[in-house]
Design an enzyme around this catalytic site. Sequence first.
Site, PDB file in Angstrom:
ATOM      1  N   GLY A 166      -4.793  -1.888   5.395  1.00  0.00           N
ATOM      2  CA  GLY A 166      -3.977  -3.013   4.930  1.00  0.00           C
ATOM      3  C   GLY A 166      -4.625  -4.365   5.190  1.00  0.00           C
ATOM      4  N   ARG A 167      -5.095  -4.586   6.427  1.00  0.00           N
ATOM      5  CA  ARG A 167      -5.649  -5.903   6.773  1.00  0.00           C
ATOM      6  C   ARG A 167      -7.071  -6.084   6.265  1.00  0.00           C
ATOM      7  NH1 ARG A 167      -4.371  -2.789  10.960  1.00  0.00           N
ATOM      8  NH2 ARG A 167      -5.929  -2.053  12.442  1.00  0.00           N
ATOM      9  N   LYS A 212       9.846  -1.046  14.426  1.00  0.00           N
ATOM     10  CA  LYS A 212      10.373  -0.681  13.095  1.00  0.00           C
ATOM     11  C   LYS A 212      11.454   0.385  13.241  1.00  0.00           C
ATOM     12  CE  LYS A 212       6.102  -0.865  10.394  1.00  0.00           C
ATOM     13  NZ  LYS A 212       5.210  -0.071   9.564  1.00  0.00           N
ATOM     14  N   GLU A 241      10.663  -4.710   4.320  1.00  0.00           N
ATOM     15  CA  GLU A 241      10.725  -6.118   3.928  1.00  0.00           C
ATOM     16  C   GLU A 241      10.344  -6.306   2.463  1.00  0.00           C
ATOM     17  OE1 GLU A 241       9.210  -4.868   6.575  1.00  0.00           O
ATOM     18  OE2 GLU A 241       9.348  -6.192   8.327  1.00  0.00           O
ATOM     19  N   GLU A 290      -4.401  -6.909  15.567  1.00  0.00           N
ATOM     20  CA  GLU A 290      -3.907  -5.593  15.170  1.00  0.00           C
ATOM     21  C   GLU A 290      -5.027  -4.553  15.288  1.00  0.00           C
ATOM     22  OE1 GLU A 290      -0.318  -4.973  12.235  1.00  0.00           O
ATOM     23  OE2 GLU A 290      -2.155  -4.853  11.077  1.00  0.00           O
ATOM     24  N   HIS A 300      -4.747 -32.998  18.551  1.00  0.00           N
ATOM     25  CA  HIS A 300      -3.604 -33.796  19.003  1.00  0.00           C
ATOM     26  C   HIS A 300      -2.469 -32.914  19.490  1.00  0.00           C
ATOM     27  CE1 HIS A 300      -5.143 -37.709  17.524  1.00  0.00           C
ATOM     28  NE2 HIS A 300      -5.860 -36.900  16.776  1.00  0.00           N
ATOM     29  N   LYS A 316       0.841  -1.208   0.000  1.00  0.00           N
ATOM     30  CA  LYS A 316       0.000   0.000   0.000  1.00  0.00           C
ATOM     31  C   LYS A 316       0.875   1.257   0.000  1.00  0.00           C
ATOM     32  CE  LYS A 316      -3.481   2.255   2.880  1.00  0.00           C
ATOM     33  NZ  LYS A 316      -4.386   2.133   4.011  1.00  0.00           N
TER      34      LYS A 316
HETATM   35  C1  G6Q Z   1      -2.377  -3.798   8.144  1.00  0.00           C
HETATM   36  C2  G6Q Z   1      -1.147  -3.153   8.473  1.00  0.00           C
HETATM   37  C3  G6Q Z   1       0.096  -3.850   7.992  1.00  0.00           C
HETATM   38  C4  G6Q Z   1       0.443  -3.576   6.533  1.00  0.00           C
HETATM   39  C5  G6Q Z   1       1.878  -4.037   6.283  1.00  0.00           C
HETATM   40  C6  G6Q Z   1       2.298  -3.850   4.849  1.00  0.00           C
HETATM   41  O1  G6Q Z   1      -3.470  -3.360   8.383  1.00  0.00           O
HETATM   42  O2  G6Q Z   1      -1.205  -1.828   8.106  1.00  0.00           O
HETATM   43  O3  G6Q Z   1       0.070  -5.224   8.201  1.00  0.00           O
HETATM   44  O4  G6Q Z   1      -0.450  -4.213   5.693  1.00  0.00           O
HETATM   45  O5  G6Q Z   1       2.738  -3.341   7.120  1.00  0.00           O
HETATM   46  O6  G6Q Z   1       2.200  -2.519   4.482  1.00  0.00           O
HETATM   47  P1  G6Q Z   1       2.330  -2.080   2.980  1.00  0.00           P
HETATM   48  O7  G6Q Z   1       1.199  -2.700   2.225  1.00  0.00           O
HETATM   49  O8  G6Q Z   1       2.259  -0.585   2.984  1.00  0.00           O
HETATM   50  O9  G6Q Z   1       3.643  -2.590   2.489  1.00  0.00           O
END
Ligand code: G6Q
Length: 556
Positions: free
Chosen positions: A267-268, A512, A212, A353, A384, A206
């Site tokens: 994002g989520r 971070k 990463e 989150e 199990h 996003k």
């Molecule tokens: C979700 C968070 C988080 C995000 C990641 C990736 O709600 O905001 O998990 O999706 O940090 O972020 P980017 O899509 O910006 O790389």
Amino acid sequence: MSGVSKTSEWQSLADSAAALSDISMRDMFAEDQGRFERFSIEAAGLFLDYSKNKITDEVADKLAALAVAVDIEGARKDMIEGKSINKTESRAVLHVALRDFAARAYHVDGEDVSQPVRAERDKMKKFCADLHQGMFKGHTGKSLDTVVNIGIGGSDLGPQMVVDALRPYWINGRRAFFVSNVDGQHLSDVLAVIDPETTLFVVASKTFTTQETLANAQSAKAWFLNSGAPEDSVAKHFVALSTNEASVTAFGIDPKNMFRFWDWVGGRYSLWSAIGLSIALQIGFENFENLLRGAHAMDEHFRTAPVKENMPMMLALVGVWNRNFQGAAAHAVLPYDQHLHRLPAYLQQADMESNGKTVTIDGAPVGVETGPVIFGEPGTNGQHAFYQLLHQGTDIVSSDFIAPALSQSPLGAHHEMLLSNFLAQTEALMRGKTEKEVRAEMATEGHSKPEIDALAPHKVFPGDRPSNSIVMEKLTPATLGALIALYEHKIFCQGVIWGVNSFDQWGVELGKVLAKSILPEIAAIAAQAQHVTDHDASTNGLINWINEIRTNNKGE
Ligand code: G6Q
């Protein structure tokens, strides 16, 4: 104390919890044959049975009254109307707009977003068709049969969970991989089994600033170019899913290969947007649309059903009852469907989150327990492993059991065995087994009195462990869409009840920032390893221990 704990409805629920402490669910079922009918809801292809929670009609009424007291319907309206409900980030929360195929308008800051949503969906549809029909080819003229989704968190967990869940819908011959971890082993493992000539890298971010994802994308690009591909062929093998055109362009991806979404998509909550491209490429755009339509059916139910007939609301309210009035600090997600093996991980993010917060949306201490620890594994594997604690541990853990009545891959009596295990577990958790029953059973089996005395305490099950059962005909794109939307709305409702902002995630920031300060201190990145002293003793000690090994092993 937060607002909610001061309400008379909250206090009244606490009174009910105290009054019910001596009554067992087993007795409640014995005395009332109508629990299942009254404490169950069917909607959008899903059936929820919440009767195996320690509730009565009075408690259900009080929970519904609590929802009214916190104005859950007003909060729902604000979300759907595109109000800036994510106050700490000044953003609207409109993932519901992404899965509405009707002509309804959704406004953000006075602008109707439904048209750009449709345009982007059409662009994805065309791209899927072009790629599937071999019109969009790799640089050597070969069709692209492999997708590597590079993303993390919300840009990884949703698409990966859905692709795994919908395995029976995979297009023949297509492969999808998901790389998220900055641990180079993750990408290397995938690069080892793919062919650069037939691979499309989907860089999902996003913000397009995530360490990463950018590291993985850069390394993937270097690997691709090292395979002999010319620089200008990157356009044929890399696409981006993002809100940030400038960074996408700076990375070297042509903006015409960028699929857009907007800051009002969290994002989520983003798998319904361009972030779903890897899903659509793997199962076909029509099936992706069916996923969206299933979610929309749940949205419509959530939008229109009164509190006590509203599946997400009642799931949320029962969750609050278990968390705040029955002491359940952990909640297990237990899918009896192997293809849902990533659902617990997905919901871990969605829930923890969103609602793992200690202050209200206005910044005051929340004063009540908020989101529980979410964990889980597919049944029967979990049985199990950790179910021992669910049945006999000292803490109450609530759980959701999820199962399709029909298997996508019927094989002998496997599905009957799976279902019988699912049903038996919910019954066992609710009923338990008394000492009297244990003793009688052991006597029938011929055990001696000393043996019975020694073993009976170990074989007692306290029961009264709450669970929900969510069943559906089959796990299809539509029922999966409805299931995910059910949880999204449940989480939203719980956030409203607790008074927290379910749509920010400030708690992920500190680590971070610290990682950025430590990175130059790790030997091999640092020109020369220094003795590090600027952190606490533990962190300094660990950095120096690691650096000593790394400087002595020049191969690293
Ligand atoms: C979700 C968070 C988080 C995000 C990641 C990736 O709600 O905001 O998990 O999706 O940090 O972020 P980017 O899509 O910006 O790389």
